[in-house]
Design an enzyme around this catalytic site. Structure first.
Site: not given
Ligand code: HEM
Length: 375
Positions: A84, A94, A136, A265, A267, A369
């Site tokens: 994040h 959020y 964060e 690879g 990695g 992820p």
């Molecule tokens: C990625 C959970 C809030 C934006 C992720 C991932 C998880 C997660 C598990 C994948 C991490 C990985 O790649 O290992 C959460 C949870 C949230 C939350 C539980 C709230 C409690 C937010 C918010 C934003 C956000 C508020 C922004 C609007 C992103 C983005 C990714 C990401 C952009 C990368 C995924 C992609 O680009 O497809 N988040 N997140 N997240 N999160 Fe969050």
């Protein structure tokens, strides 16, 4: 949150998990409609491929199972928090996610979505969001630089058929980082409607000439990787790209004295930096690397150089076959750091456990992820 509300959450989790797919779909559709600017932040190729998008919504549901002690989630939140922070997710984002998640939950529960249930979910999401925001906040404070900054590409080298290494420089910024971490690039390809962000591992511990990271060309056809192909085809030496500060918690624990690095690879990218760091620190280390064939093998010279400091064993799937139990037999007493595709890592973790390695000694970073929250 009171006991009654916690019970409501626990009771509704199974049905919501059952409809996880629908929640994810509603969530993203609604959120991008109301906030199209977020299309610049989320990986649209992953949206098409369909793996990563599930991570966010699924994690909220999975975490609900730990509602009695959200603090147990903190280690998992740290890994996600790094991503994040690297993407510039801020506290003000959020409530947007929360609002759209609640809309999706309401949609799925239909008439069963009583005000009590929705109230409990709103409060729970708020608490979960606070856990993330707190973690964060510290990461933003420790970040080597703020947001995305311009870097000049000083070198671009083809390392294998599908992997290119970039060396980038910005003389005004401190290049402090820990081996194993990644940087995040932000680009705007000409024929692509949005900005796009991607994480790439830093592939050398040496930052004296700038930061080095490697990019593998991803996908084909409809799922052709927007950023990796743009980086391969359009970004050249002397161009500038926007980069956010190093992030990530896949780093060597300084207390570990005997280490085995295992990579498959692309990695090899974080593992090369970690192995170089181990070499500089005179750590007793070994490296097992597996690639498809010679044309897909990056870092040939660098791995040769590492042989001065550690055992380096390269196994090419053609003709030598995959890494097998026998390859690990001399290293059973070591801490292991693995990086590769999900498939590679699953296979390696199984072999390591079968061979008698302690599970707690196996540390890994999947490219994809890491849905480690609550299993
Ligand atoms: C990625 C959970 C809030 C934006 C992720 C991932 C998880 C997660 C598990 C994948 C991490 C990985 O790649 O290992 C959460 C949870 C949230 C939350 C539980 C709230 C409690 C937010 C918010 C934003 C956000 C508020 C922004 C609007 C992103 C983005 C990714 C990401 C952009 C990368 C995924 C992609 O680009 O497809 N988040 N997140 N997240 N999160 Fe969050």
């Amino acid at each position: 949150m009171n006991k009654n509300k916690k019970e409501i959450i626990k009771q509704t989790v199974p049905v919501l998990k059952e409809h996880g797919e629908t929640i994810t779909t509603y969530f993203y559709q609604n959120m991008f409609k109301a906030h199209p600017e977020l299309l610049n932040m989320f990986n649209q190729t992953n949206q098409k491929v369909g793996n990563q998008p599930k991570a966010l919504a699924n994690t909220v549901l999975k975490a609900a199972e730990h509602i009695d002690h959200l603090e147990v989630l903190t280690p998992a939140v740290i890994g996600i928090g790094h991503k994040h922070r690297a993407l510039n997710v801020k506290p003000e984002h959020y409530p947007i996610v929360g609002e759209n998640l609640l809309i999706a939950i309401k949609e799925v529960l239909g008439e069963a979505a009583t005000p009590e249930i929705m109230d409990a979910w709103e409060e729970y999401y708020g608490e979960l969001a606070s856990v993330f925001i707190d973690v964060e906040e510290d990461m933003y404070e420790e970040s080597a630089w703020e947001g995305f900054q311009e870097f000049k590409v000083t070198k671009k080298e083809q390392l294998s058929d599908d992997i290119v290494r970039f060396t980038v420089e910005n003389k005004n910024l401190p290049l402090d980082y820990r081996a194993g971490q990644y940087i995040t690039v932000k680009v705007k390809p000409e024929h692509y409607p949005n900005e796009a962000l991607r994480h790439y591992s830093i592939c050398s511990a040496d930052t004296s000439n700038g930061l080095q990271f490697a990019v593998k060309r991803e996908g084909a056809g409809d799922t052709r990787g927007v950023v990796s192909n743009y980086m391969h085809d359009e970004v050249g030496e002397m161009d500038t790209i926007q980069i956010s500060a190093p992030a990530g918690d896949f780093t060597v624990d300084q207390g570990h004295e005997k280490i085995l690095f295992v990579a498959g690879g692309v990695g090899a990218t974080p593992i090369m930096a970690m192995a170089e760091e181990a070499a500089v620190n005179n750590v007793d280390a070994a490296l097992l690397y597996s690639a498809l064939d010679e044309s897909h093998q990056p870092f040939k010279e660098e791995m040769e150089a590492l042989k001065n400091n550690m055992d380096v064993h390269v196994k090419l799937t053609h003709p030598d076959g995959f890494l097998v139990h026998d390859d690990f037999k001399d290293y059973l007493d070591r801490e292991v750091y693995i990086c590769g595709s999900m498939h590679f890592m699953d296979a390696m973790i199984n072999i390591l456990k079968d061979s008698g390695f302690e599970e707690s000694n196996i540390h890994y970073e999947p490219f994809g992820p890491k849905m480690s929250l609550a299993g």
